[in-house]
Design a protein around this motif. Structure first.
Motif, short mmCIF file in Angstrom:
data_model
loop_
_atom_site.label_atom_id
_atom_site.label_comp_id
_atom_site.label_asym_id
_atom_site.label_seq_id
_atom_site.Cartn_x
_atom_site.Cartn_y
_atom_site.Cartn_z
N GLY A 181 7.65 -2.81 9.65
CA GLY A 181 7.67 -3.18 8.24
C GLY A 181 8.36 -2.26 7.47
N THR B 178 7.45 -0.15 5.15
CA THR B 178 6.80 0.11 3.89
C THR B 178 6.76 1.47 3.76
OG1 THR B 178 4.73 -0.35 4.70
CG2 THR B 178 5.76 -2.08 3.64
N ASN B 179 6.49 2.49 4.45
CA ASN B 179 6.34 3.75 4.33
C ASN B 179 7.61 4.46 4.77
OD1 ASN B 179 4.26 6.44 5.58
ND2 ASN B 179 4.95 6.21 3.61
N ASP C 162 10.61 4.67 2.47
CA ASP C 162 10.59 5.68 1.45
C ASP C 162 10.46 7.02 1.87
OD1 ASP C 162 9.89 3.44 -0.42
OD2 ASP C 162 7.82 3.55 -0.31
N ALA D 264 -2.96 -2.07 -1.11
CA ALA D 264 -1.59 -2.00 -1.30
C ALA D 264 -1.43 -3.61 -2.31
CB ALA D 264 -0.84 -2.28 -0.10
N ILE E 169 3.23 -6.17 -0.15
CA ILE E 169 3.30 -4.95 0.84
C ILE E 169 2.52 -5.54 2.10
CG2 ILE E 169 2.62 -2.58 1.40
CD1 ILE E 169 3.46 -1.79 -1.26
N LYS F 208 4.29 -7.71 4.40
CA LYS F 208 5.32 -6.89 5.32
C LYS F 208 4.72 -5.85 6.17
CE LYS F 208 9.62 -6.40 6.11
NZ LYS F 208 10.49 -7.10 6.76
N ALA F 209 3.44 -5.29 5.72
CA ALA F 209 2.91 -4.04 6.82
C ALA F 209 2.56 -4.67 8.01
CB ALA F 209 2.01 -3.49 5.88
N GLN G 105 0.82 5.18 8.98
CA GLN G 105 1.46 5.66 7.62
C GLN G 105 1.14 7.19 7.53
OE1 GLN G 105 -0.49 3.97 4.15
NE2 GLN G 105 -1.70 2.75 5.61
#
Length: 328
Positions: free
Chosen positions: A30, A32-33, A36, A99, A103, A106-107, A115
């Protein structure tokens, strides 16, 4: 962002072979972390292996009556699954408290487990952080540490693990299935997946290089009532100040089985076995719950800004145990 190469794979063996060839590669699902962290220059993989299309997105019954959750199952799909909602409600509650809906869509299951901390200093490359740069120091020790650990920390790091899902899976005694680059599969109790910081906070899990999570296995449904309680600064999209996952089985006002796990208080989801032992065989009462809470936080150490977490965790444990012990 540093230059990197990208490879999309469609089967597990190809992903593992790619990781074996490129030791500095990182799996991405995903993202998501990870994305970033890459934008901030904290993670700098030279090669990304996209595993989002691997056939690991099913939730399947196991022979003993449990569930096998594929590593690519999205958090939203897992929380919505009727078997999870009915037999493992603590997991559904934890996922829905984590979250935002976007998110969660997606996660992935594996990504959630892996994460990294949301410590402000870890994300700020202008400050020392042993987790980011080993040996540089821990800025949180004498800095703004309101969100930081009160259990299992060290003078090298007081960051916390941010996952809600992992706390619920810990109280359910889940196993994490992983496969190495040679194709060998093993299972790790979820309580052993993450490491405490000690003197090497940069080493966060017990996974070997290139090893990939393929599934999480839940045991057969447990007797008792389940509850996840999360205390946070705002009602949505905020990490836990303290979270508590409990499973409590009561017969005729006597506690015959108890499981207790905490989040937001340590570098890994935190189990409290001594508190569980204290509960078993006791009559349901506020005094018994208070005793269990005191035992669970016996070794807690505040660092100034996070001192409030200790009484907050105790109160949250008492609330969760009382709520889960109520008769249906």
């Amino acid at each position: 962002m540093m230059p990197f190469t990208y490879q999309r794979v469609v089967d597990t063996r190809a992903a593992l072979m790619a990781a074996a060839v490129a030791p500095t590669a990182t799996y991405i699902s995903g993202g998501t972390n990870l994305l970033d962290l890459m934008k901030l220059g904290i993670e700098q993989p030279t090669h990304l292996i996209d595993i989002s299309r691997l056939p690991l997105d099913a939730i399947e019954a196991t022979a003993d009556g449990g569930l096998r959750i594929g590593a690519q199952v999205r958090n939203s799909s897992l929380a919505a699954d009727q078997r999870i909602r009915s037999d493992y409600p603590v997991l559904a509650q934890a996922l829905l408290s984590g979250a935002s809906a976007q998110i969660r869509n997606k996660a992935s299951t594996a990504g959630n487990l892996l994460q990294r901390t949301r410590c402000y200093y870890f994300y700020d490359r202008n400050t020392p952080c042993n987790k980011r740069v080993p040996g540089s120091g821990c800025s949180a020790l004498n800095g703004f540490n309101r969100m930081h650990a009160v259990l299992g920390s060290s003078d090298a790091c007081i960051a916390v693990h941010p996952s809600d899902m992992a706390v619920a899976m810990l109280v359910l005694d889940a196993m994490v299935e992983v496969m190495d680059t040679g194709g060998v599969t093993r299972q790790i109790p979820i309580g052993d997946l993450h490491r405490l910081p000690g003197t090497t906070p940069n080493i966060e899990t017990g996974l070997t290089p290139g090893e990939m999570i393929t599934a999480v296995i839940l045991p057969p449904p447990q007797r008792g009532r389940q509850l996840y309680r999360k205390v946070r600064d705002r009602a949505s999209y905020a990490f836990a100040l303290v979270s508590v996952a409990v499973v409590v089985d009561v017969e005729r006002d006597t506690i015959v089985r108890a499981r207790l796990a905490l989040g937001g208080v340590a570098a890994k989801p935190w189990r409290a076995p001594e508190a569980e032992t204290h509960l078993i065989g006791e009559t349901v009462s506020a005094e018994v719950f208070e005793g269990a809470a005191d035992i669970a936080l016996t070794n807690a150490v505040g660092r100034g800004g996070n001192d409030f977490k200790i009484p907050l965790a105790k109160r949250t444990i008492q609330y969760a145990l009382a709520a889960a012990s109520e008769r249906g």
